[in-house]
Structures are given as C-alpha cells and as structure tokens.
Design a protein around this motif. Structure first.
Motif, PDB file in Angstrom:
ATOM      1  N   ALA A 115       0.842  -1.202   0.000  1.00 30.08           N
ATOM      2  CA  ALA A 115       0.000   0.000   0.000  1.00 30.08           C
ATOM      3  C   ALA A 115       0.877   1.251   0.000  1.00 30.08           C
ATOM      4  O   ALA A 115       0.595   2.218  -0.717  1.00 30.08           O
ATOM      5  CB  ALA A 115      -0.931  -0.002   1.207  1.00 30.08           C
ATOM      6  N   THR A 116       1.939   1.211   0.772  1.00 28.20           N
ATOM      7  CA  THR A 116       2.866   2.345   0.806  1.00 28.20           C
ATOM      8  C   THR A 116       3.537   2.516  -0.540  1.00 28.20           C
ATOM      9  O   THR A 116       3.678   3.640  -1.036  1.00 28.20           O
ATOM     10  CB  THR A 116       3.914   2.142   1.918  1.00 28.20           C
ATOM     11  N   ARG A 117       3.930   1.417  -1.168  1.00 24.09           N
ATOM     12  CA  ARG A 117       4.547   1.497  -2.489  1.00 24.09           C
ATOM     13  C   ARG A 117       3.578   2.107  -3.502  1.00 24.09           C
ATOM     14  O   ARG A 117       3.978   2.940  -4.324  1.00 24.09           O
ATOM     15  CB  ARG A 117       5.006   0.115  -2.954  1.00 24.09           C
ATOM     16  N   ARG A 118       2.299   1.726  -3.428  1.00 25.21           N
ATOM     17  CA  ARG A 118       1.309   2.315  -4.338  1.00 25.21           C
ATOM     18  C   ARG A 118       1.229   3.820  -4.126  1.00 25.21           C
ATOM     19  O   ARG A 118       1.189   4.599  -5.089  1.00 25.21           O
ATOM     20  CB  ARG A 118      -0.072   1.672  -4.132  1.00 25.21           C
ATOM     21  N   ASP A 119       1.219   4.242  -2.866  1.00 25.84           N
ATOM     22  CA  ASP A 119       1.175   5.679  -2.559  1.00 25.84           C
ATOM     23  C   ASP A 119       2.414   6.395  -3.101  1.00 25.84           C
ATOM     24  O   ASP A 119       2.314   7.497  -3.653  1.00 25.84           O
ATOM     25  CB  ASP A 119       1.075   5.904  -1.046  1.00 25.84           C
ATOM     26  N   ALA A 125       4.388   9.822  -9.804  1.00 21.64           N
ATOM     27  CA  ALA A 125       3.698  10.221 -11.045  1.00 21.64           C
ATOM     28  C   ALA A 125       3.268  11.683 -10.971  1.00 21.64           C
ATOM     29  O   ALA A 125       3.410  12.431 -11.952  1.00 21.64           O
ATOM     30  CB  ALA A 125       2.488   9.321 -11.290  1.00 21.64           C
ATOM     31  N   GLU A 126       2.756  12.105  -9.822  1.00 23.25           N
ATOM     32  CA  GLU A 126       2.372  13.507  -9.651  1.00 23.25           C
ATOM     33  C   GLU A 126       3.586  14.418  -9.791  1.00 23.25           C
ATOM     34  O   GLU A 126       3.515  15.469 -10.441  1.00 23.25           O
ATOM     35  CB  GLU A 126       1.712  13.713  -8.286  1.00 23.25           C
ATOM     36  N   LEU A 127       4.701  14.021  -9.197  1.00 28.89           N
ATOM     37  CA  LEU A 127       5.918  14.825  -9.281  1.00 28.89           C
ATOM     38  C   LEU A 127       6.468  14.859 -10.704  1.00 28.89           C
ATOM     39  O   LEU A 127       6.990  15.885 -11.143  1.00 28.89           O
ATOM     40  CB  LEU A 127       6.983  14.295  -8.310  1.00 28.89           C
ATOM     41  N   GLN A 128       6.339  13.739 -11.433  1.00 26.65           N
ATOM     42  CA  GLN A 128       6.785  13.744 -12.831  1.00 26.65           C
ATOM     43  C   GLN A 128       5.941  14.702 -13.660  1.00 26.65           C
ATOM     44  O   GLN A 128       6.475  15.403 -14.526  1.00 26.65           O
ATOM     45  CB  GLN A 128       6.738  12.323 -13.405  1.00 26.65           C
ATOM     46  N   VAL A 133       5.766  20.232 -16.251  1.00 29.30           N
ATOM     47  CA  VAL A 133       5.306  21.623 -16.316  1.00 29.30           C
ATOM     48  C   VAL A 133       6.479  22.572 -16.104  1.00 29.30           C
ATOM     49  O   VAL A 133       6.635  23.557 -16.840  1.00 29.30           O
ATOM     50  CB  VAL A 133       4.187  21.881 -15.280  1.00 29.30           C
ATOM     51  N   LEU A 134       7.315  22.279 -15.121  1.00 31.92           N
ATOM     52  CA  LEU A 134       8.489  23.130 -14.871  1.00 31.92           C
ATOM     53  C   LEU A 134       9.426  23.138 -16.071  1.00 31.92           C
ATOM     54  O   LEU A 134       9.916  24.206 -16.476  1.00 31.92           O
ATOM     55  CB  LEU A 134       9.236  22.650 -13.623  1.00 31.92           C
ATOM     56  N   ASP A 135       9.677  21.952 -16.645  1.00 37.61           N
ATOM     57  CA  ASP A 135      10.540  21.877 -17.826  1.00 37.61           C
ATOM     58  C   ASP A 135       9.977  22.722 -18.959  1.00 37.61           C
ATOM     59  O   ASP A 135      10.716  23.437 -19.647  1.00 37.61           O
ATOM     60  CB  ASP A 135      10.709  20.422 -18.279  1.00 37.61           C
ATOM     61  N   HIS A 136       8.664  22.643 -19.160  1.00 38.93           N
ATOM     62  CA  HIS A 136       8.017  23.428 -20.221  1.00 38.93           C
ATOM     63  C   HIS A 136       8.209  24.923 -19.979  1.00 38.93           C
ATOM     64  O   HIS A 136       8.553  25.674 -20.892  1.00 38.93           O
ATOM     65  CB  HIS A 136       6.530  23.082 -20.291  1.00 38.93           C
ATOM     66  N   LYS A 137       7.979  25.363 -18.747  1.00 40.16           N
ATOM     67  CA  LYS A 137       8.123  26.792 -18.431  1.00 40.16           C
ATOM     68  C   LYS A 137       9.575  27.244 -18.588  1.00 40.16           C
ATOM     69  O   LYS A 137       9.850  28.328 -19.108  1.00 40.16           O
ATOM     70  CB  LYS A 137       7.638  27.082 -17.004  1.00 40.16           C
ATOM     71  N   ILE A 138      10.508  26.423 -18.126  1.00 39.91           N
ATOM     72  CA  ILE A 138      11.928  26.773 -18.257  1.00 39.91           C
ATOM     73  C   ILE A 138      12.308  26.886 -19.724  1.00 39.91           C
ATOM     74  O   ILE A 138      13.012  27.821 -20.132  1.00 39.91           O
ATOM     75  CB  ILE A 138      12.803  25.740 -17.510  1.00 39.91           C
TER      76      ILE A 138
END
Length: 151
Positions: A115-119, A125-128, A133-138
C-alpha cells in the motif's frame, strides 16, 4: 538466500538494508548520543519512538542508560526510509507490532508495504507531471530570452 530455503528461516531484521553511517568495527552497543550522531535523529525522537512502540527492544545499562545495537541502527535506517515514503506513524507502529508477532504476519506486513509502495508511485507520477510543467516553463523562458536577445 536461495529459493529452496523456507519462509520461516527468513527473518525481517532489515539486516540487508544499506548502512547509512559507518560504525566502529566490532561494536554493538551505542549510547543515545552516538545514535543521534549516526542517525541524525534527535534524542527526543528516539525516546518518542521507544515510547510509542516503534523501538521497543532498546537495552539498558546497569544504570538505566539506553544501549542501542547495530540491529537497532538498521531498524532506524528502515524507519527513516518509511518516513520518506510518507507512511503514517501509526502504520509504522503497526508494522513494528506485526514484526514482533512473528512469521504468521508476513501477509499483513507485505500488504502494508505494498500500500505504501502504491502511494509512493502515485506521488512519483504527480511529481513527474509537475516536473514536466516546470521543464516546459523553463524551456519557454529560455526561448523567450533568446528571442529577445536576437531582437
């Protein structure tokens, strides 16, 4: 460990966890101040871990001072990894309780970790997505700056 070895022969001691800090050769007893230096945790946190059942087997000297073992340091390194996953303290304590109960709790311990691994994978995935978005803005600002420098 070979596949042929029985499950009951395996123990979940975190002995295979990488050592975060070098330890003196031949030593297996450490004071709380030495563990603070090894782990980066505070003495208050170590005492709290003991009080809530996350570190229940800390030996004591004849004067009552805590004496941590290499096994305790390995456990603290593992707990540190669980903290980094965002696992709630209550789940860490539950995992420790299950570990103390014995081999018949393998399935429940495995489910807690899965369960922890799933979290963690969800957060990755959220951070990727955030990184994209950051890469695009940069890239946008880099391109805009280059265009303004050409003008």
């Amino acid at each position: 460990m070979t596949v042929m070895e029985s499950v009951s022969a395996r123990t979940d001691t975190c002995a295979s966890a990488p050592k975060a800090h070098p330890r003196p050769e031949g030593r297996d007893r450490y004071t709380i101040s030495e563990v603070v230096a090894f782990s980066g945790l505070t003495a208050h946190t170590l005492r709290w871990y003991e009080r809530i059942g996350l570190m229940p087997h800390v030996d004591r000297s004849h004067t009552g001072q805590r004496r941590f073992s290499n096994r305790d340091l390995d456990w603290l390194a593992f707990v540190g990894k669980l903290r980094l996953t965002g696992m709630p303290v209550a789940d860490m304590v539950r995992y420790a309780e299950l570990l103390r109960e014995g081999d018949h709790t393998f399935a429940e311990r495995q489910e807690l970790l899965e369960a922890t691994r799933r979290d963690v994978r969800t957060r990755i995935a959220e951070l990727q997505g955030t990184l994209a978005v950051l890469d695009h803005k940069i890239e946008f600002y880099g391109g805009a700056r280059t265009a303004s420098e050409r003008a």
